[in-house]
Design a protein around this motif. Structure first.
Motif, PDB file in Angstrom:
ATOM      1  N   VAL A  45       0.848  -1.186   0.000  1.00 52.30           N
ATOM      2  CA  VAL A  45       0.000   0.000   0.000  1.00 52.30           C
ATOM      3  C   VAL A  45       0.888   1.242   0.000  1.00 52.30           C
ATOM      4  CG1 VAL A  45      -1.717   1.296   1.323  1.00 52.30           C
ATOM      5  CG2 VAL A  45      -1.867  -1.189   1.193  1.00 52.30           C
ATOM      6  N   SER A  62      -5.945  -1.737  -0.864  1.00 47.87           N
ATOM      7  CA  SER A  62      -5.613  -1.390   0.510  1.00 47.87           C
ATOM      8  C   SER A  62      -6.427  -2.223   1.500  1.00 47.87           C
ATOM      9  CB  SER A  62      -5.879   0.103   0.730  1.00 47.87           C
ATOM     10  OG  SER A  62      -5.655   0.455   2.061  1.00 47.87           O
ATOM     11  N   LYS A  66      -4.808  -4.689   4.279  1.00 48.93           N
ATOM     12  CA  LYS A  66      -5.021  -4.436   5.705  1.00 48.93           C
ATOM     13  C   LYS A  66      -5.640  -5.646   6.402  1.00 48.93           C
ATOM     14  CE  LYS A  66      -5.043   0.544   5.420  1.00 48.93           C
ATOM     15  NZ  LYS A  66      -5.760   1.789   5.599  1.00 48.93           N
TER      16      LYS A  66
END
Length: 148
Positions: A45, A62, A66
């Motif tokens: 990212v 992203s 995550k």
């Protein structure tokens, strides 16, 4: 107090194994996402490789990253807790481990589909289960040492 590992402890081993498989599956999802977006395996990212992505693609990338990172961060704590607490409370810790697995599943799909707001229901399962596993580990240990 001696610790006797009975047949019910096998469920703790199964639970810890499923936790590992769940994390590996999420890793595979994150890798496939990189491939789908035409990113190199080393892309992270905010890296230069992601500059070519549209805002929507970057947001989606992203989210996958995550979620994968959250799996990896909690895995050692969750696995060790379910195995250690299982030495003292095998059924309880297996159930708590199953709640963690379910919570991680809900967290992952919620976050991927809806962003940070989507993870709240998963967190409501993950955090209490990990806290209870840690508590069971400590209590069982202190009880074995005749401190409580």
């Amino acid at each position: 107090m001696s610790i006797v590992i009975g047949t019910s402890y096998v469920w703790n081993i199964v639970t810890a194994t499923v936790m590992g498989l769940q994390t590996a599956a999420m890793s595979g999802c994150a890798s496939r996402q990189k491939e789908r977006l035409g990113l190199p395996h080393s892309a992270e990212v905010g890296s230069r490789a992601t500059e070519k992505l549209s805002d929507a693609e970057n947001d989606e990338f992203s989210r996958f990253q995550k979620v994968h990172q959250a799996h990896v961060e909690y895995l050692p704590l969750a696995q060790s807790s379910v195995l250690l607490a299982g030495l003292f409370y095998p059924k309880l810790s297996a159930y708590l481990g199953a709640a963690y697995i379910a919570g991680r599943f809900v967290y992952s799909f919620g976050y991927i589909r809806n962003g940070p707001e989507g993870r709240k229901w998963g967190v409501m399962l993950i955090c209490p289960s990990v806290i209870a596993l840690l508590g069971a580990s400590f209590y069982g240990s202190f009880k074995a040492l005749a401190l409580v």
